[in-house]
Design an enzyme around this catalytic site. Structure first.
Site, short mmCIF file in Angstrom:
data_model
loop_
_atom_site.label_atom_id
_atom_site.label_comp_id
_atom_site.label_asym_id
_atom_site.label_seq_id
_atom_site.Cartn_x
_atom_site.Cartn_y
_atom_site.Cartn_z
N GLU A 150 0.83 -1.21 0.00
CA GLU A 150 0.00 0.00 0.00
C GLU A 150 0.87 1.26 0.00
O GLU A 150 0.53 2.26 -0.64
CB GLU A 150 -0.90 0.04 1.25
CG GLU A 150 -1.86 -1.12 1.41
CD GLU A 150 -1.27 -2.27 2.23
OE1 GLU A 150 -0.08 -2.60 2.04
OE2 GLU A 150 -1.99 -2.84 3.06
N CYS B 87 -0.56 0.46 7.74
CA CYS B 87 -1.06 0.91 6.44
C CYS B 87 -2.48 1.45 6.56
O CYS B 87 -2.87 2.33 5.80
CB CYS B 87 -1.02 -0.23 5.44
SG CYS B 87 0.66 -0.68 4.99
N SER C 66 20.52 -42.23 -9.70
CA SER C 66 19.27 -41.50 -9.92
C SER C 66 19.45 -40.31 -10.87
O SER C 66 18.53 -39.52 -11.06
CB SER C 66 18.69 -41.03 -8.59
OG SER C 66 19.56 -40.09 -8.00
N ARG D 266 19.99 -23.31 -9.74
CA ARG D 266 20.67 -23.04 -11.01
C ARG D 266 19.60 -23.15 -12.09
O ARG D 266 18.45 -23.38 -11.80
CB ARG D 266 21.80 -24.06 -11.23
CG ARG D 266 22.78 -24.10 -10.06
CD ARG D 266 23.83 -25.17 -10.19
NE ARG D 266 23.32 -26.49 -10.34
CZ ARG D 266 22.92 -27.28 -9.34
NH1 ARG D 266 22.97 -26.84 -8.10
NH2 ARG D 266 22.48 -28.50 -9.55
N GLU E 49 13.22 -32.88 -0.46
CA GLU E 49 13.64 -33.46 -1.74
C GLU E 49 14.18 -34.88 -1.61
O GLU E 49 14.91 -35.35 -2.48
CB GLU E 49 14.71 -32.56 -2.38
CG GLU E 49 14.19 -31.21 -2.82
CD GLU E 49 14.97 -30.64 -3.99
OE1 GLU E 49 15.17 -31.33 -4.99
OE2 GLU E 49 15.38 -29.48 -3.88
N GLY F 158 9.42 -41.03 3.83
CA GLY F 158 8.62 -41.93 4.67
C GLY F 158 8.34 -41.31 6.03
O GLY F 158 7.22 -41.36 6.53
#
Ligand code: NDP
Ligand code: ZN
Length: 363
Positions: free
Chosen positions: A53, A85, A169, A208, A292, A299
């Protein structure tokens, strides 16, 4: 009203620009409209800096008097790092304030709206509320629970494997999917992985492949402090790194990491209990956490029911093999009656891969 939606949509777009950089504050956008013309707009960009604002009213200058102000979140009414505000809107003499959603922060919660109305300003609440609530799902969760909003992410093959039987992986999904992951990293306060993933992949866990990437804090769950001293996350200094360890880890061992770019966080219990961990992270103002992997860590989060969103990238590849790991390890649920039920929020293709976003059903 169509006109209100039009300007509120612009305010929401402005707010979106701040996602990932306003923590622990919400993202907010504001638009000032006078006689059918936009005369000012702004977004909150960083905690401690002016609110949306303030930017919008400043741009509007004199024209803000008697104007309509669209704001995606209820204006604040308390003295934080900046003055309220609501007071500024009143002093400026705006005519009407249109608010998408109320602020659940107990310091604000309806008080901003009440203050504006008391001053004779017309206030409308609820325009594009659903979009505005989604925009701040992390902030709302954090305010309500004082723990981070947890997104669990994995990349799997079509047959539901996250690595081959030998543990390889790299890479299951396409570069396009991986770029999408990096964008999510930028949007989070912290990324979390298990120590086995650090040992197996030696990842950098930085942003990246995307422009303007801000590196989140890297968090490693490592009960006995086994993170290799030569791991990338320990040495590259690219982002803050926290290694979470159990209460049994000796100070002499921790001393080996002094002078490295890491902070060791010792839990009160011998094992890392997810609920306790989330409380500690909440105290450290981590409002959003991107989990990740690997499978064991996933789990634990699933078993603790500490997941607010799942993002799965599924590649059209078949890895096969009963010994190749699936995304969620741990002991799993024994009965169908106990499994975690989710609803699909979105399905899209990214390059050759599929991306599914799903939300746990909470009732
Ligand atoms: P994790 O990376 O999940 O690490 C598990 C280890 O973390 C545990 O053995 C434990 O070791 C430590 N840990 C500490 N606290 C906890 C806790 N509360 N819950 C769970 N673990 C905890 O290991 P995985 O072996 O499951 O996964 C590694 C494999 O997964 C690698 O091959 C990697 O390449 C792959 N991977 C694949 C991904 C994908 O999306 N395709 C993503 C990430 C990994 P300790 O007891 O010593 O503390
Ligand atoms: Zn404010």
């Amino acid at each position: 009203m169509k006109r209100d939606e039009y300007y509120m949509r612009f305010a929401i777009e402005l707010a979106k620009a701040g996602i990932g950089q306003t923590s622990p504050n919400p993202v907010v956008g504001a638009v000032v409209v006078k006689n059918g013309e936009i005369v000012g707009f702004g977004a909150h960009l960083k905690a401690g800096e002016p609110h949306a604002e303030v930017h919008a009213l400043c741009m509007a200058g004199e024209k803000a008097k008697d104007a309509d102000v669209y704001v995606t979140l209820e204006p604040c009414s308390h003295y934080g790092k900046t003055p309220p505000c609501a007071d500024l809107l009143i002093e400026t003499g705006v005519k009407r304030v249109i608010i998408a959603t109320t602020d659940p922060n107990p310091l604000v919660a309806g008080k901003g709206i009440a203050k504006l109305r008391q001053a004779g300003i017309e206030v409308d609440v609820g325009i594009l509320k659903q979009e505005a609530d989604e925009l701040n799902q992390v902030f709302f969760h954090y305010i309500a629970t004082k723990t981070p909003f947890v997104t669990l992410k994995y990349a799997s093959s079509l047959d539901g494997k996250i690595a081959t039987k030998t543990g390889e992986s790299k890479w299951i999904t396409s570069e396009a999917a991986r770029r999408d992951v990096h964008r999510y990293r930028h949007l989070h306060d912290a990324i979390l992985v298990g120590v086995n993933t650090v040992i197996a992949d030696n990842p950098s866990l930085t942003v990246r492949h995307v422009e303007g990437g801000k590196n989140p804090i890297r968090i490693i769950l490592d009960t006995h402090l086994r993170t290799p001293l030569d791991a990338n996350v320990v040495n590259d200094g690219e982002a803050e790194t926290w290694i979470v360890v159990g209460s049994g880890v000796k100070e002499e061992k921790i001393a080996q990491y002094s002078g490295k770019h890491v902070q060791i966080i010792k839990m009160n219990q011998p094992k890392i209990v997810i609920d306790e961990l989330l409380k500690v992270l909440g105290e450290k103002q981590v409002t959003s956490l991107f989990v990740e992997g690997g499978a064991e860590v996933h789990g634990s989060f699933i078993e603790a029911k500490a997941v607010n969103q799942v993002i799965a990238y599924i590649a059209p590849k078949v890895i096969g093999g009963k010994d190749a790991p699936a995304p969620i390890g741990g002991s799993g649920f024994a009965q169908m009656a106990d499994v975690m039920n989710l609803k699909i929020k979105s399905v899209e293709t990214i390059g050759p891969d599929l991306k599914i976003v799903a939300l746990p059903i909470t009732d």
